[in-house]
Scaffold this active site. Sequence first.
Site, mmCIF file in Angstrom:
data_model
loop_
_atom_site.group_PDB
_atom_site.id
_atom_site.type_symbol
_atom_site.label_atom_id
_atom_site.label_comp_id
_atom_site.label_asym_id
_atom_site.label_seq_id
_atom_site.Cartn_x
_atom_site.Cartn_y
_atom_site.Cartn_z
ATOM 1 N N GLY A 107 0.863 5.104 5.839
ATOM 2 C CA GLY A 107 -0.478 4.869 5.095
ATOM 3 C C GLY A 107 -1.648 4.205 5.730
ATOM 4 N N GLY A 134 6.142 -0.828 0.039
ATOM 5 C CA GLY A 134 6.972 0.190 0.449
ATOM 6 C C GLY A 134 7.279 0.401 1.790
ATOM 7 N N ALA A 135 8.020 1.235 2.408
ATOM 8 C CA ALA A 135 8.377 1.635 3.721
ATOM 9 C C ALA A 135 8.730 2.950 3.939
ATOM 10 C CB ALA A 135 9.749 0.655 4.225
ATOM 11 N N LYS A 144 14.302 6.902 2.067
ATOM 12 C CA LYS A 144 13.770 6.075 2.992
ATOM 13 C C LYS A 144 14.896 5.267 3.721
ATOM 14 C CE LYS A 144 9.626 7.050 1.734
ATOM 15 N NZ LYS A 144 8.538 5.960 1.226
ATOM 16 N N THR A 169 4.684 4.163 -3.458
ATOM 17 C CA THR A 169 5.534 3.319 -4.038
ATOM 18 C C THR A 169 5.137 1.994 -4.617
ATOM 19 O OG1 THR A 169 7.317 4.217 -2.575
ATOM 20 C CG2 THR A 169 8.040 2.768 -4.027
ATOM 21 N N THR A 188 0.836 -1.216 0.016
ATOM 22 C CA THR A 188 -0.214 0.031 0.081
ATOM 23 C C THR A 188 0.779 1.299 0.146
ATOM 24 O OG1 THR A 188 -1.740 -1.102 1.316
ATOM 25 C CG2 THR A 188 -1.652 1.255 1.319
ATOM 26 N N GLY A 189 0.335 2.365 -0.684
ATOM 27 C CA GLY A 189 1.172 3.551 -0.812
ATOM 28 C C GLY A 189 1.557 3.926 -2.086
ATOM 29 N N GLU A 232 -0.415 -5.280 6.238
ATOM 30 C CA GLU A 232 0.786 -5.381 5.502
ATOM 31 C C GLU A 232 1.567 -6.500 6.217
ATOM 32 O OE1 GLU A 232 1.272 -1.143 3.488
ATOM 33 O OE2 GLU A 232 1.861 -1.215 5.412
ATOM 34 N N GLY A 281 3.663 1.900 7.549
ATOM 35 C CA GLY A 281 2.500 2.143 8.311
ATOM 36 C C GLY A 281 1.984 3.711 8.221
HETATM 37 C C1 5RP Z 1 1.471 1.961 4.171
HETATM 38 C C2 5RP Z 1 2.728 1.668 4.198
HETATM 39 C C3 5RP Z 1 3.454 2.299 2.880
HETATM 40 O O1 5RP Z 1 4.231 1.113 2.470
HETATM 41 C C4 5RP Z 1 4.696 3.303 3.523
HETATM 42 O O2 5RP Z 1 4.090 4.316 4.163
HETATM 43 C C5 5RP Z 1 5.343 3.966 2.227
HETATM 44 O O3 5RP Z 1 4.460 4.736 1.378
HETATM 45 P P1 5RP Z 1 4.850 5.480 0.254
HETATM 46 O O4 5RP Z 1 5.446 4.432 -0.647
HETATM 47 O O5 5RP Z 1 3.779 6.321 -0.444
HETATM 48 O O6 5RP Z 1 5.946 6.306 0.574
HETATM 49 O O7 5RP Z 1 3.444 1.317 5.047
HETATM 50 O O8 5RP Z 1 0.730 1.605 5.490
#
Ligand code: 5RP
Length: 225
Positions: free
Chosen positions: A99, A84-85, A123, A31, A28-29, A105, A97
């Site tokens: 998101g 993602g992270a 990151k 990336t 989710t997110g 996840e 998290g």
């Molecule tokens: C959602 C997540 C996402 O993977 C994490 O926040 C990275 O998001 P993004 O790719 O938008 O920076 O853990 O719960």
Amino acid sequence: MATDDDKRLAAEAAVAEARDGMLVGLGTGTTAAHAIAALARRVADGLRVEAVATSAATATAARAAGIVVRDFAEIAALDLTIDGADEIDPRLYAIKGAGGAMLREKTVAAASRRMVVIADGSKRVAAIGAARLPVEVLPFARASVVAALERLGAAVTVRVGYMTDNGNVVADCRFPAMPDPRALAAEIAAIPGALGHGLFLDEVDAAYIAADGVVTRLERDGPSD
Ligand code: 5RP
């Protein structure tokens, strides 16, 4: 190179690991959205995979892109999860998290034979701990969980007007330092009403991190490039 291009490059590198017949977990997110798009392109080119989504938003996006999404409640094990992270360090410890999807996840990651983090270079950190650490909280126990998190040293902010896909609230925790993430993870997990948290200490097998157009792969076991 723009951050979004690096996210896409990391996602495409991870999606290259998908093979015919695999069941793939989709994160989710922003990336992870690139991974959904990249996987959809490979499916359109003939790759035969099915997916599990870590959030309702991801399920909707994946289905719209032409990927078959199965109900995780019926799935005991997956081949590969790509997510993602918010932070990732050389130990492949991650904070996730932002998101709000960290409970699903982590559940999907734990059921996966291989879990791969995708990220742009912002990151990558020497040691996780600066990012806010989200904790999914049973609404019934909100105040007692927040108090317990504060006793652990966190400055806690409960997201206003936000509900997870599981119907729970999220408490974002800022810790002044995180010298022992494993001990902290155990302490949070022991709080009744704290249903999940964004510390991923054992789930991540590899990471593709793109910075200025160059993708680096980190492996928990084995060589990196
Ligand atoms: C959602 C997540 C996402 O993977 C994490 O926040 C990275 O998001 P993004 O790719 O938008 O920076 O853990 O719960």
